[in-house]
Design an enzyme around this catalytic site. Structure first.
Site, PDB file in Angstrom:
ATOM      1  N   GLY A 111      57.536  14.531  66.313  1.00  0.00           N
ATOM      2  CA  GLY A 111      57.779  13.495  67.344  1.00  0.00           C
ATOM      3  C   GLY A 111      58.852  12.254  67.093  1.00  0.00           C
ATOM      4  O   GLY A 111      58.815  11.385  67.733  1.00  0.00           O
ATOM      5  N   SER A 112      59.471  12.800  65.708  1.00  0.00           N
ATOM      6  CA  SER A 112      60.447  11.585  65.618  1.00  0.00           C
ATOM      7  C   SER A 112      61.481  11.241  66.670  1.00  0.00           C
ATOM      8  O   SER A 112      62.020  10.251  66.921  1.00  0.00           O
ATOM      9  CB  SER A 112      61.350  11.693  64.093  1.00  0.00           C
ATOM     10  OG  SER A 112      62.082  12.830  64.402  1.00  0.00           O
ATOM     11  N   ASN A 113      62.081  12.404  67.423  1.00  0.00           N
ATOM     12  CA  ASN A 113      62.899  12.060  68.479  1.00  0.00           C
ATOM     13  C   ASN A 113      62.326  11.517  69.910  1.00  0.00           C
ATOM     14  O   ASN A 113      62.878  10.619  70.439  1.00  0.00           O
ATOM     15  CB  ASN A 113      63.452  13.410  69.096  1.00  0.00           C
ATOM     16  CG  ASN A 113      64.627  13.987  68.217  1.00  0.00           C
ATOM     17  OD1 ASN A 113      65.587  13.434  68.111  1.00  0.00           O
ATOM     18  ND2 ASN A 113      64.246  14.943  67.362  1.00  0.00           N
ATOM     19  N   MET A 147      58.145  24.070  70.953  1.00  0.00           N
ATOM     20  CA  MET A 147      58.228  25.458  70.447  1.00  0.00           C
ATOM     21  C   MET A 147      57.993  26.482  71.210  1.00  0.00           C
ATOM     22  O   MET A 147      58.018  27.560  70.887  1.00  0.00           O
ATOM     23  CB  MET A 147      57.617  25.469  68.968  1.00  0.00           C
ATOM     24  CG  MET A 147      57.868  24.334  67.926  1.00  0.00           C
ATOM     25  SD  MET A 147      59.719  24.659  67.495  1.00  0.00           S
ATOM     26  CE  MET A 147      59.674  25.937  66.725  1.00  0.00           C
ATOM     27  N   HIS A 150      68.781  20.137  69.847  1.00  0.00           N
ATOM     28  CA  HIS A 150      68.484  21.364  69.001  1.00  0.00           C
ATOM     29  C   HIS A 150      69.459  20.869  68.014  1.00  0.00           C
ATOM     30  O   HIS A 150      70.493  20.377  68.060  1.00  0.00           O
ATOM     31  CB  HIS A 150      69.251  22.573  69.666  1.00  0.00           C
ATOM     32  CG  HIS A 150      69.304  23.927  68.740  1.00  0.00           C
ATOM     33  ND1 HIS A 150      68.158  24.337  68.508  1.00  0.00           N
ATOM     34  CD2 HIS A 150      70.220  24.316  68.076  1.00  0.00           C
ATOM     35  CE1 HIS A 150      68.294  25.443  67.939  1.00  0.00           C
ATOM     36  NE2 HIS A 150      69.457  25.389  67.455  1.00  0.00           N
ATOM     37  N   ASP A 197      68.106  26.108  80.208  1.00  0.00           N
ATOM     38  CA  ASP A 197      67.742  27.259  81.149  1.00  0.00           C
ATOM     39  C   ASP A 197      66.914  28.522  80.522  1.00  0.00           C
ATOM     40  O   ASP A 197      66.228  28.256  79.648  1.00  0.00           O
ATOM     41  CB  ASP A 197      69.213  27.985  81.481  1.00  0.00           C
ATOM     42  CG  ASP A 197      69.737  28.422  80.204  1.00  0.00           C
ATOM     43  OD1 ASP A 197      69.256  28.510  79.207  1.00  0.00           O
ATOM     44  OD2 ASP A 197      71.075  28.955  80.269  1.00  0.00           O
ATOM     45  N   GLY A 248      67.034  31.012  78.895  1.00  0.00           N
ATOM     46  CA  GLY A 248      67.495  31.365  77.718  1.00  0.00           C
ATOM     47  C   GLY A 248      66.975  30.842  76.257  1.00  0.00           C
ATOM     48  O   GLY A 248      66.558  29.468  76.426  1.00  0.00           O
ATOM     49  N   GLU A 277      70.425  12.953  65.426  1.00  0.00           N
ATOM     50  CA  GLU A 277      69.703  13.228  66.787  1.00  0.00           C
ATOM     51  C   GLU A 277      68.764  12.172  67.300  1.00  0.00           C
ATOM     52  O   GLU A 277      69.048  11.902  68.653  1.00  0.00           O
ATOM     53  CB  GLU A 277      68.270  14.171  66.346  1.00  0.00           C
ATOM     54  CG  GLU A 277      68.732  15.568  65.924  1.00  0.00           C
ATOM     55  CD  GLU A 277      67.504  16.596  65.722  1.00  0.00           C
ATOM     56  OE1 GLU A 277      66.397  16.114  65.456  1.00  0.00           O
ATOM     57  OE2 GLU A 277      67.796  17.903  65.653  1.00  0.00           O
TER      58      GLU A 277
HETATM   59  C1  GRF Z   1      64.520  18.447  65.710  1.00  0.00           C
HETATM   60  O1  GRF Z   1      65.189  18.675  64.587  1.00  0.00           O
HETATM   61  C2  GRF Z   1      65.101  18.969  67.035  1.00  0.00           C
HETATM   62  O2  GRF Z   1      66.421  19.162  67.065  1.00  0.00           O
HETATM   63  C3  GRF Z   1      64.315  20.407  67.044  1.00  0.00           C
HETATM   64  O3  GRF Z   1      63.007  20.100  66.441  1.00  0.00           O
HETATM   65  C4  GRF Z   1      62.964  19.183  65.643  1.00  0.00           C
HETATM   66  C5  GRF Z   1      61.814  18.228  66.244  1.00  0.00           C
HETATM   67  O4  GRF Z   1      61.867  17.048  65.515  1.00  0.00           O
HETATM   68  N1  GRF Z   1      64.287  21.230  68.445  1.00  0.00           N
HETATM   69  P1  GRF Z   1      60.975  15.795  65.872  1.00  0.00           P
HETATM   70  O5  GRF Z   1      59.496  16.435  66.060  1.00  0.00           O
HETATM   71  O6  GRF Z   1      61.463  15.242  66.891  1.00  0.00           O
HETATM   72  O7  GRF Z   1      60.775  14.919  64.628  1.00  0.00           O
END
Ligand code: GRF
Length: 194
Positions: A14-16, A94, A113, A145, A147, A178
């Protein structure tokens, strides 16, 4: 101007998601995260959200390891619509999203991504880039989408591949970008929806 209502879905650290919280706190993103959801009860994203004071929920995938069953997607779509969610942000989620959610949120589901799409879709994209001998990599925020990592690109950021990079060092360099890119891309999409 009204704050946009975001839902974030993740399966891991969850760092994003944290970068979205931080951008909101810095006043760089006029939004609020109304719900964080995970398919993984042990995911650290849930703890980050609770610490930040955002409600969390588990997505019940009916015991399937990888599949996101249609009935679970339908139930989630109804929940998010009832909450008045404007944008759904996938952040390390995922499972593949399909019609029930896509139709409820057209051009309102985003994903981040860790590659310069269309290069290296799928899992461990940073590892794929290293194995292919790429001289640069990066990250992409795109619309979702049906895919796998195929939706229209919104924004990208590039990083060099350095001599001696391991999958871990390259992924860490990509993640720095990111955390800047995702809030910026959300802002751009919100601007288009105004
Ligand atoms: C990130 O590298 C993102 O691009 C990918 O999965 C990773 C998730 O990282 N889809 P986090 O859980 O946000 O730290």
């Amino acid at each position: 101007m009204k704050k946009a209502r975001l839902a974030v879905l993740g399966s891991g650290s969850g760092s994003n998601c944290q970068s979205i919280f931080d951008a909101i706190d810095r006043g760089e993103l006029r939004a609020e995260v109304v719900l964080v959801l995970s398919d993984n009860p042990g995911a650290y994203i849930l703890e980050r959200a609770s610490r930040y004071g955002v409600p969390t929920e588990l997505i019940d995938c009916k015991g399937f390891k990888n599949k996101f069953p249609d009935e679970a997607q339908r139930a989630l779509a109804q929940k998010l619509l009832a909450l008045g969610v404007d944008l759904v942000c996938l952040a390390g989620f995922m499972r593949l999203v399909k019609a029930p959610l896509l139709e409820a949120f057209p051009r309102r589901i985003l994903n981040i991504h860790p590659s310069l799409l269309p290069l290296f879709p799928g899992v461990e994209a940073w590892k794929q880039a290293l194995e292919a001998g790429a001289s640069e990599s990066g990250c992409t925020v795109h619309y979702v989408d049906a895919g796998m990592d195929t939706g229209a690109v919104i924004m990208q950021a590039r990083v060099p591949v350095e001599p001696g990079d391991t999958p871990e060092t390259l992924h860490a360099r990509i993640q720095v970008q990111e955390h800047l890119l995702y809030p910026a891309a959300i802002n751009r999409v919100l601007g288009e929806h105004e």
